[in-house]
Write a protein that holds these residues in place. Structure first.
Motif, mmCIF file in Angstrom:
data_model
loop_
_atom_site.group_PDB
_atom_site.id
_atom_site.type_symbol
_atom_site.label_atom_id
_atom_site.label_comp_id
_atom_site.label_asym_id
_atom_site.label_seq_id
_atom_site.Cartn_x
_atom_site.Cartn_y
_atom_site.Cartn_z
ATOM 1 N N PHE A 66 29.410 43.554 47.943
ATOM 2 C CA PHE A 66 30.070 44.293 46.855
ATOM 3 C C PHE A 66 31.547 43.979 46.806
ATOM 4 C CE2 PHE A 66 26.407 46.851 48.213
ATOM 5 C CZ PHE A 66 25.665 46.739 47.051
ATOM 6 N N MET A 67 31.946 43.234 45.812
ATOM 7 C CA MET A 67 33.365 42.876 45.614
ATOM 8 C C MET A 67 33.480 42.290 44.218
ATOM 9 S SD MET A 67 33.489 39.485 48.008
ATOM 10 C CE MET A 67 32.177 38.280 47.923
ATOM 11 N N PRO A 68 34.684 42.101 43.712
ATOM 12 C CA PRO A 68 34.813 41.436 42.405
ATOM 13 C C PRO A 68 34.173 40.049 42.516
ATOM 14 C CG PRO A 68 36.929 42.316 43.156
ATOM 15 C CD PRO A 68 35.980 42.478 44.299
ATOM 16 N N MET A 69 33.372 39.699 41.575
ATOM 17 C CA MET A 69 32.395 38.621 41.666
ATOM 18 C C MET A 69 31.583 38.821 42.926
ATOM 19 S SD MET A 69 32.362 34.549 41.259
ATOM 20 C CE MET A 69 30.790 33.710 41.254
ATOM 21 N N ASP A 70 30.501 39.503 42.701
ATOM 22 C CA ASP A 70 29.554 39.949 43.707
ATOM 23 C C ASP A 70 29.084 38.795 44.604
ATOM 24 O OD1 ASP A 70 26.766 40.736 44.594
ATOM 25 O OD2 ASP A 70 27.418 42.571 43.526
#
Ligand code: C2E
Ligand code: CA
Ligand code: CA
Length: 570
Positions: A66-70
């Motif tokens: 889970f992070m910006p651009m998974d």
């Protein structure tokens, strides 16, 4: 050279840590930095940039989800990219449910968050890198260097494993080859050709990634697929072509695709591949058809063709080839009057029964046997003519079909002189039929040879006229005496009124050029009447007579002679 052989960790490997929470990156970094070079990225995009740039060799990626651009998006990109697949990925997550999804995306291992035992993490990372490096050595053996696909040996081996792992799954095998790849290679060079191969390999891998299966490569330009059963292979050529176009602009590549549906796993893979190869070979050379599906019947057909070729020498020796004669009639008088006959060959085989020329002429053309057969027929025909002259006192004109392949025989014209002269036949009683498409397609070779034959005194008929699209301009220069209207026109004239106009035009054209017209395949009274009305000179077809065996034809000659009291037939 760097020593990266298995288990040798004297050189520090590089690990990329990807996590949007800085604290996590720092913890992991502190765990690994003694044993590894550490690179850091704070979201999926940054990680991909680093990986795809390829400036620094990265031996392992530790990936947050889970992070910006998974992280899963990163894994999807990796799945489609050969180079990225060479790097092991471990996902760091606290979410058990994510694991299954990541496994499907090809991830190699997991590390649980929060990070617990640092020694175990280090050991795990090391082991995974080692495993991958061992695998890459194996990969050199089992894969094609350029495309990274299984070579044929390992394709077969893993194919068997696939059978064992999924015994109840229906599976298809496909063979895909690129038409005229050698030529592309020669014209555009290796780099260009390699790009095409890579584009196809990637596309096939992408196709297979949605199902169970494996992709292989044989000898560069042939690709193999073994996958779960599908019905929709028709879309494959377009997909492959798009992929090629993306990789190299402006070139249309055509394929030969053979599909073997529902492969019996008990069947040796070599047998399946052999059948696929013959299925692909049987696709027409003009690229009008791209996909062929293997079937038992097709296989039987191929076998039958092989039997025919093998049986040829014996058949010729034993006289199994018999000449049939189809009469042609002048129709412009009150009643049809016998004019001549076309010689049509029949193979009467003790093994196969009556084999029609449709089955063996093109086959013998491909195999170079047609020359021998036509020579035999020409010789026989001349002998029959001599025989009839003796028995009935008349030379019966015969038309003989010359294959376009015969044209390439160096002494063809002299040979034909030989058959006719040695039997004392006037040359003008011998008519030679050659199909219009030979005139058009092989004009440079055909015209001089036919010219020579004609100037030796034989009459030339252009067979199947109208099917070969010769330009009317060119027609004036062709050496011929008769136009034989293609049977397709006669067949189509009742359904399509325009065809009638075409027939009228051909007859008119022949008159302008001072040549005779023959219509063949005439089956009905209506066709006959139309042709007569519009000035066609000669008719041949079931309406007047089928091709006749020798005895029946001799009877017909006798009847003709008796009825009309003719001394000569022209
Ligand atoms: P082709 O030269 O166009 O021969 C005409 C074909 O039409 C013959 O088929 C003939 O039997 C058939 N035919 C004649 N009248 C009718 C009709 O009213 N209706 C229909 N539907 N068909 C009719 P066949 O004998 O099967 O020969 C097929 C082809 O094989 C020939 O086409 C010719 O290209 C080739 N061929 C036949 N004999 C020889 C040969 O001795 N040498 C070579 N090189 N080719 C041959
Ligand atoms: Ca013919
Ligand atoms: Ca014909």
């Amino acid at each position: 050279m760097e020593n990266r052989s298995q288990g040798n960790f004297s050189i520090k490997r590089t690990v990329l840590i990807v996590d949007d929470e800085e604290i996590n990156v720092e913890i992991m970094s502190s765990i690994l930095e003694n044993d590894f070079n550490v690179l850091k990225a704070y979201d999926g995009k940054e990680a991909l940039d680093l990986l795809l740039k390829g400036e620094q060799k990265i031996d392992m990626v530790l990936l947050d989800v889970f992070m910006p651009m998974d992280g899963r998006e990163v894994l999807k990109v990796r799945k489609e990219n050969i180079d990225l697949r060479k790097i092991p990925f471990i996902v760091c997550t606290s979410d058990k449910n994510i694991e299954k999804e990541c496994f499907h995306l090809g991830v190699n291992d997991f590390i649980k968050k929060p990070y617990e035992n640092p020694d175990i993490i280090v050991a795990r990372v090391k082991r995974m890198i080692e495993l991958y490096e061992d695998r890459s050595i194996l990969k050199e053996v089992e894969r094609d260097k350029l495309t990274d696909l299984y070579n044929i040996e390992f394709f077969k081996k893993y194919g068997k494993q696939f059978d064992a792992n999924f015994p109840d799954l229906a599976k298809d095998m496909l063979l895909i080859s690129i038409n005229r790849f050698r030529l592309i290679h020669e014209l555009y060079g290796k780099e260009f050709a390699d790009k095409i191969l890579l584009a196809i390999a990637d596309q096939l891998r992408a196709c297979i990634s949605h199902c169970n299966g494996l992709v292989g490569n044989d000898a560069g330009s042939t690709f193999l697929i073994y996958c779960e059963h599908h019905e929709d292979y028709e879309i494959l050529p377009a997909k492959l072509n798009e992929a090629v176009k993306r990789a190299v602009n402006d070139i249309n590549v055509s394929f030969r695709i053979a599909v073997y549906p529902n492969v019996d796993p008990a069947l040796d893979k070599d047998i399946v591949l052999g059948r696929l190869r013959t299925t692909a070979d049987d696709l027409p050379d003009d690229y009008t058809k791209t996909i062929a599906v293997y079937s038992h019947e097709n296989q039987e057909k191929t076998l039958h063709r092989e039997e025919l070729v093998e049986g040829f020498p014996k058949a010729l020796e034993e006289g199994q080839f018999q000449l049939y004669f189809q009469p042609k009639y002048y129709i412009q008088g009150d009643k049809p009057v016998f004019a001549s006959a076309e010689v049509l060959i029949r193979w009467i085989s003790p093994e196969f029964g009556l084999v029609s020329p449709g089955e063996f002429i093109s086959l013998f053309e491909e195999n170079g046997l047609i020359g021998k057969l036509d020579s035999y027929i020409f010789d026989k025909a001349a002998k029959y003519m001599a025989d009839w002259k003796e028995k009935y006192g008349v030379y019966v004109p015969l038309s003989l079909n010359l294959s376009r392949v015969d044209i390439y025989r160096p002494n063809l014209a002299e040979e034909i002189n030989g058959y006719v002269d040695s039997n004392g036949i006037p040359r003008e009683k011998f008519l030679i039929e050659i199909t219009e498409s030979a005139f058009v397609e092989d004009a440079k070779e055909v015209i001089p040879v036919i010219d020579k034959i004609r100037s030796n005194g034989f009459r030339i008929e252009i067979d199947d006229f109208g099917s070969g699209y010769s330009s009317f301009g060119a027609l004036a220069d062709l050496p011929f005496d008769t136009l034989k209207i293609d049977m397709q026109f006669i067949r189509a004239m009742e359904k399509n009124p325009k065809v009638k106009d075409i027939i009228k035009m051909i007859i008119g054209l022949a008159k302008t050029l001072n040549t005779t017209t023959v219509a063949e395949g005439v089956e009905t009274a209506e066709q006959y009447a139309f042709l007569k009305e519009h000035g066609c000179d000669i008719i041949q077809g079931y309406y007047l007579s089928k091709p006749l065996p020798l005895n029946d034809f001799e009877e017909l000659i006798q009847k003709e002679m008796a009825q009309h009291g003719r001394e000569e037939i022209l």
